[in-house]
Design a protein around this motif. Structure first.
Motif, PDB file in Angstrom:
ATOM      1  N   SER A   1       0.843  -1.053   0.093  1.00 47.77           N
ATOM      2  CA  SER A   1      -0.244  -0.041  -0.059  1.00 47.77           C
ATOM      3  C   SER A   1       0.478   1.314  -0.016  1.00 47.77           C
ATOM      4  O   SER A   1       0.685   2.047   0.312  1.00 47.77           O
TER       5      SER A   1
ATOM      6  N   ARG B   1      -3.284   7.301   8.704  1.00 49.43           N
ATOM      7  CA  ARG B   1      -3.500   6.273   8.017  1.00 49.43           C
ATOM      8  C   ARG B   1      -2.011   6.370   6.650  1.00 49.43           C
ATOM      9  O   ARG B   1      -1.668   5.833   5.861  1.00 49.43           O
TER      10      ARG B   1
ATOM     11  N   SER C   1       3.372   5.379   2.693  1.00 52.01           N
ATOM     12  CA  SER C   1       2.398   3.976   2.746  1.00 52.01           C
ATOM     13  C   SER C   1       1.508   4.152   3.475  1.00 52.01           C
ATOM     14  O   SER C   1       1.169   5.421   4.081  1.00 52.01           O
TER      15      SER C   1
ATOM     16  N   SER D   1      -2.014   2.560   5.581  1.00 57.69           N
ATOM     17  CA  SER D   1      -2.124   1.610   6.270  1.00 57.69           C
ATOM     18  C   SER D   1      -3.634   0.590   5.063  1.00 57.69           C
ATOM     19  O   SER D   1      -4.866   1.858   4.888  1.00 57.69           O
TER      20      SER D   1
ATOM     21  N   THR E   1      -7.698  -1.365   6.010  1.00 58.44           N
ATOM     22  CA  THR E   1      -8.459  -0.919   7.737  1.00 58.44           C
ATOM     23  C   THR E   1      -9.818  -2.165   7.162  1.00 58.44           C
ATOM     24  O   THR E   1      -9.990  -2.476   6.258  1.00 58.44           O
TER      25      THR E   1
END
Length: 204
Positions: free
Chosen positions: A113, A157, A176, A178, A180
Motif C-alpha cells: 500500500s 493512515r 505508505s 495503512s 482498514t
C-alpha cells in the motif's frame, strides 16, 4: 514496424495521390516477444501477474549490455487504472545491479500500500541541501499531514517513509497507506486513487 514489416509511402508525381507499399521482411533473428532481439528472458515473464511484495525484476540479455543514462519507470496496473510507482536513472546503482553485463536486476519499492510523490525542482533542491535528518523528517511528516488532509483521512493512515531517491534533481518520496477493516472508511486502494488524481493537479 514491430511485426517485422516495412511500410513505405511514395507520392505520385506532384499530385495529392500517394501509394502505400507494404512488405514483410524475412526473420533472421527470432524475437521472444520483447520487440528486442537481444532480450533473452525476464523475471517475471511477459503477461505474468506480479505479486505486490515482489522485491525485484530482472532482464537477461543474449549479449553484454551497458546501462545508459535514460530513465526506467515502473507503473502499477490495476484493471484499467495505472499508477506511477517509481522512476530512476539507468545508472542509479541503488536500484540497479548488473551480473556479467548480461543480466540486469531492478530493485523496486515495496508496494503493498505504497505510493510516491515527486517534489518540484525548487523543493527538491531545498530538501537535498538540508544537512539535518531531523529537518528532512519534518518535511516528510508535513507532507504526510498534507496528503492525509487532501484525502480526508486520519493522519495515522498515511506515513512518509525515510526512503527517497534523487531522480535527476527531483526528489521522490515514498509514502505508505495503512489498510482498514472498517467498511465506513476508505480502503487503501481508494485513497491511492484519490491521491493519484489530486497530485496530478498539484505541484509539491
Amino acid at each position: 514496424m514491430p511485426n517485422n514489416s516495412v511500410v513505405a509511402l511514395k507520392q505520385v508525381g506532384t499530385s495529392d495521390i500517394w501509394n502505400i507499399y507494404y512488405s514483410e521482411l524475412p526473420r533472421f533473428i527470432e524475437d521472444d516477444g520483447y520487440f528486442n532481439p537481444i532480450i533473452d528472458s525476464t523475471t517475471p515473464k511477459i503477461n505474468d501477474t506480479i505479486p505486490m511484495q515482489t522485491p525485484s525484476l530482472s532482464i537477461s540479455y543474449k549479449s553484454p549490455v551497458e546501462l545508459s543514462s535514460g530513465n526506467i519507470s515502473i507503473f502499477e496496473v490495476n484493471g484499467k487504472e495505472s499508477y506511477f510507482r517509481q522512476s530512476f536513472n539507468g545508472q542509479t546503482t541503488e536500484f540497479l545491479t548488473s551480473d556479467d553485463d548480461k543480466k540486469i536486476t531492478i530493485n523496486v519499492f515495496e508496494s503493498d500500500s505504497y505510493g510516491s510523490v515527486k517534489l518540484d525542482i525548487k523543493s527538491s533542491k531545498s530538501f537535498l541541501n538540508l544537512q539535518s535528518e531531523q529537518e528532512k523528517k519534518k518535511i516528510r511528516d508535513n507532507l504526510a499531514i498534507e496528503l492525509s488532509e487532501s484525502a480526508s483521512v486520519s493522519p495515522d493512515r498515511i506515513k512518509v517513509t525515510e526512503r527517497y531517491q534523487n531522480d535527476q534533481g527531483q526528489v521522490v518520496l515514498l509514502f505508505s497507506i495503512s489498510a482498514t477493516d472498517d467498511p465506513f472508511k476508505s480502503s487503501a486502494n481508494t485513497i491511492m486513487k484519490d491521491l493519484n488524481t489530486l497530485i496530478k493537479f498539484k505541484s509539491y
